[in-house]
Design a protein around this motif. Structure first.
Motif, PDB file in Angstrom:
ATOM      1  N   GLU A  41      24.747  44.209  45.777  1.00  0.00           N
ATOM      2  CA  GLU A  41      25.854  43.701  44.977  1.00  0.00           C
ATOM      3  C   GLU A  41      25.460  42.411  44.258  1.00  0.00           C
ATOM      4  OE1 GLU A  41      30.702  43.617  45.589  1.00  0.00           O
ATOM      5  OE2 GLU A  41      29.352  43.882  47.279  1.00  0.00           O
ATOM      6  N   GLN A  42      25.837  42.320  42.974  1.00  0.00           N
ATOM      7  CA  GLN A  42      25.524  41.147  42.164  1.00  0.00           C
ATOM      8  C   GLN A  42      26.823  40.455  41.749  1.00  0.00           C
ATOM      9  OE1 GLN A  42      22.709  41.911  38.981  1.00  0.00           O
ATOM     10  NE2 GLN A  42      21.520  43.341  40.225  1.00  0.00           N
ATOM     11  N   PHE A  43      26.923  39.157  42.088  1.00  0.00           N
ATOM     12  CA  PHE A  43      28.095  38.346  41.764  1.00  0.00           C
ATOM     13  C   PHE A  43      27.685  37.286  40.744  1.00  0.00           C
ATOM     14  CE2 PHE A  43      28.372  39.713  46.174  1.00  0.00           C
ATOM     15  CZ  PHE A  43      29.659  40.209  46.289  1.00  0.00           C
ATOM     16  N   ASN A  44      28.551  37.052  39.756  1.00  0.00           N
ATOM     17  CA  ASN A  44      28.256  36.035  38.754  1.00  0.00           C
ATOM     18  C   ASN A  44      29.505  35.252  38.371  1.00  0.00           C
ATOM     19  OD1 ASN A  44      25.336  36.116  37.528  1.00  0.00           O
ATOM     20  ND2 ASN A  44      25.880  38.250  37.960  1.00  0.00           N
ATOM     21  N   ALA A  45      29.281  33.981  38.018  1.00  0.00           N
ATOM     22  CA  ALA A  45      30.353  33.069  37.617  1.00  0.00           C
ATOM     23  C   ALA A  45      31.398  32.919  38.709  1.00  0.00           C
ATOM     24  CB  ALA A  45      31.004  33.527  36.310  1.00  0.00           C
ATOM     25  N   GLY A  46      30.931  32.811  39.945  1.00  0.00           N
ATOM     26  CA  GLY A  46      31.833  32.591  41.068  1.00  0.00           C
ATOM     27  C   GLY A  46      32.643  31.315  40.878  1.00  0.00           C
ATOM     28  N   GLY A  47      33.938  31.393  41.161  1.00  0.00           N
ATOM     29  CA  GLY A  47      34.829  30.252  40.960  1.00  0.00           C
ATOM     30  C   GLY A  47      35.583  30.321  39.649  1.00  0.00           C
ATOM     31  N   ASN A  48      35.119  31.155  38.715  1.00  0.00           N
ATOM     32  CA  ASN A  48      35.825  31.351  37.448  1.00  0.00           C
ATOM     33  C   ASN A  48      36.725  32.574  37.535  1.00  0.00           C
ATOM     34  OD1 ASN A  48      34.237  29.252  36.637  1.00  0.00           O
ATOM     35  ND2 ASN A  48      33.058  30.411  35.125  1.00  0.00           N
ATOM     36  N   LEU A  49      37.691  32.662  36.640  1.00  0.00           N
ATOM     37  CA  LEU A  49      38.544  33.831  36.555  1.00  0.00           C
ATOM     38  C   LEU A  49      37.972  34.817  35.543  1.00  0.00           C
ATOM     39  CD1 LEU A  49      42.117  32.246  36.611  1.00  0.00           C
ATOM     40  CD2 LEU A  49      40.805  33.197  38.499  1.00  0.00           C
ATOM     41  N   LEU A  50      38.667  35.933  35.348  1.00  0.00           N
ATOM     42  CA  LEU A  50      38.293  36.889  34.319  1.00  0.00           C
ATOM     43  C   LEU A  50      38.662  36.315  32.958  1.00  0.00           C
ATOM     44  CD1 LEU A  50      39.618  40.131  36.044  1.00  0.00           C
ATOM     45  CD2 LEU A  50      37.446  38.941  36.391  1.00  0.00           C
ATOM     46  N   ARG A  51      38.131  36.888  31.888  1.00  0.00           N
ATOM     47  CA  ARG A  51      38.473  36.422  30.553  1.00  0.00           C
ATOM     48  C   ARG A  51      39.657  37.232  30.027  1.00  0.00           C
ATOM     49  NH1 ARG A  51      33.755  35.687  26.331  1.00  0.00           N
ATOM     50  NH2 ARG A  51      33.454  33.811  27.587  1.00  0.00           N
ATOM     51  N   GLY A  52      40.651  36.533  29.481  1.00  0.00           N
ATOM     52  CA  GLY A  52      41.809  37.233  28.961  1.00  0.00           C
ATOM     53  C   GLY A  52      42.870  36.288  28.442  1.00  0.00           C
ATOM     54  N   LEU A  53      44.067  36.824  28.249  1.00  0.00           N
ATOM     55  CA  LEU A  53      45.192  36.050  27.728  1.00  0.00           C
ATOM     56  C   LEU A  53      45.730  35.104  28.795  1.00  0.00           C
ATOM     57  CD1 LEU A  53      47.174  38.926  25.965  1.00  0.00           C
ATOM     58  CD2 LEU A  53      45.564  37.334  24.909  1.00  0.00           C
ATOM     59  N   TYR A  54      46.263  33.959  28.348  1.00  0.00           N
ATOM     60  CA  TYR A  54      46.959  33.023  29.223  1.00  0.00           C
ATOM     61  C   TYR A  54      48.382  32.923  28.680  1.00  0.00           C
ATOM     62  CZ  TYR A  54      48.022  28.896  32.003  1.00  0.00           C
ATOM     63  OH  TYR A  54      48.593  28.024  32.889  1.00  0.00           O
ATOM     64  N   GLN A  55      49.306  33.632  29.354  1.00  0.00           N
ATOM     65  CA  GLN A  55      50.648  33.811  28.827  1.00  0.00           C
ATOM     66  C   GLN A  55      51.664  32.945  29.566  1.00  0.00           C
ATOM     67  OE1 GLN A  55      52.055  37.880  28.977  1.00  0.00           O
ATOM     68  NE2 GLN A  55      53.349  37.597  27.180  1.00  0.00           N
TER      69      GLN A  55
END
Length: 279
Positions: free
Chosen positions: A231-245
């Motif tokens: 398993e490969q994990f990346n950008a741990g501590g960040n959220l997914l990219r998307g809208l902030y509503q």
């Protein structure tokens, strides 16, 4: 654009340029090895299961890379989620100029120049679904890929076939990679790239499975990336990219997605706008 989870964390993110550099992105890899008696493969199976899709406009590729016997060319096969095509299955061979499109939805393109290649795509894939990519020579120098949903084996798609300058796949230099495609962007850094999680099963050929010979991470963002078994994990501590509503139904908008340090406003939500692609 400096992307952030919340407007209230903007001042905190402004501190990061002292330790983060433009063009820094996460990334991980796993290298594979076969028995020394294996000199060439006519087919290989790769399984990929994305556990966390990094989100729309994410620009991340999950792919197995390969070389060809007796050739300086090679390619990769896997999945991408990017701003131009959205989630898509992808198959590329460097140095190629001819192709045969696959099933309905397959689209192949010839690219010329310094990075000459043929790339075939089929749109749409799902998270937490295991896909098997069957990379095989189909006669002569034609190399093709079919994709099967392991959980629903009746769902099989022919991604396409590409004419290569070889007749077998090299067991040497085979590697799986999570590649963040914004490495050339002056606005990219370790803190504005979305989280991702993917399982790469080591490749198999005729029932024989390769073993992992080494793993690693991009040194620039190594503190937020890791490889644990398959398993490969990346950008741990960040959220997914998307809208902030917000509660009013409007979305945070940078006003100009190609410029840093612009005032954040609220606008009608629009997934096609880079200015609303927040992490």
């Amino acid at each position: 654009m400096k992307a952030t989870k919340s407007l209230y964390t903007l001042p905190w993110l402004l501190l990061f340029p002292f330790i983060a550099h433009a063009g820094d992105v996460p990334g991980t890899y796993a290298k594979y090895q076969w028995s020394s008696s294996v000199t060439g493969l006519t087919s290989v199976d790769y399984d990929i299961n994305v556990q966390a899709d990094p989100g729309y406009r994410a620009n991340v590729r999950f792919a197995n890379h390969f070389h060809l016997v007796g050739s300086s060319n090679g390619g990769y096969v896997g999945m991408e989620d990017n701003a131009r095509f959205g989630p898509n299955f992808v198959f590329t061979v460097r140095g190629a100029t001819q192709y045969k499109a696959g099933d309905s939805g397959s689209r192949c393109v010839v690219y010329s120049g310094d990075n000459a290649r043929v790339t075939c795509r089929i749109p749409n894939w799902s998270t937490v679904t295991e896909y098997q990519f069957h990379l095989a020579y189909e006669g002569g120098q034609w190399l093709g890929v079919t994709v099967t949903d392991v959980y629903n084996p009746k769902l099989v798609m022919k991604l396409g076939s590409i004419l290569t300058d070889a007749t077998s796949i090299s067991p040497q230099g085979m590697v799986s990679r999570t590649t963040y495609l914004e490495a050339n962007s002056p606005n990219a850094n370790c803190y504005n790239q979305p989280y991702s999680d993917v399982i790469f099963t080591p490749p198999t050929s005729n029932g024989v499975q390769a073993s992992i010979s080494g793993t690693g991470t991009n040194t620039t963002c190594s503190y937020s990336s890791s490889v644990e078994n398959w398993e490969q994990f990346n950008a741990g501590g960040n959220l997914l990219r998307g809208l902030y509503q917000g509660d009013d139904g409007l979305c945070v908008d940078a006003g100009n997605g190609h410029t840093n340090n612009v005032p954040a406003t609220t606008q009608s939500c629009d997934k096609t706008k880079e200015a609303q692609a927040w992490v």
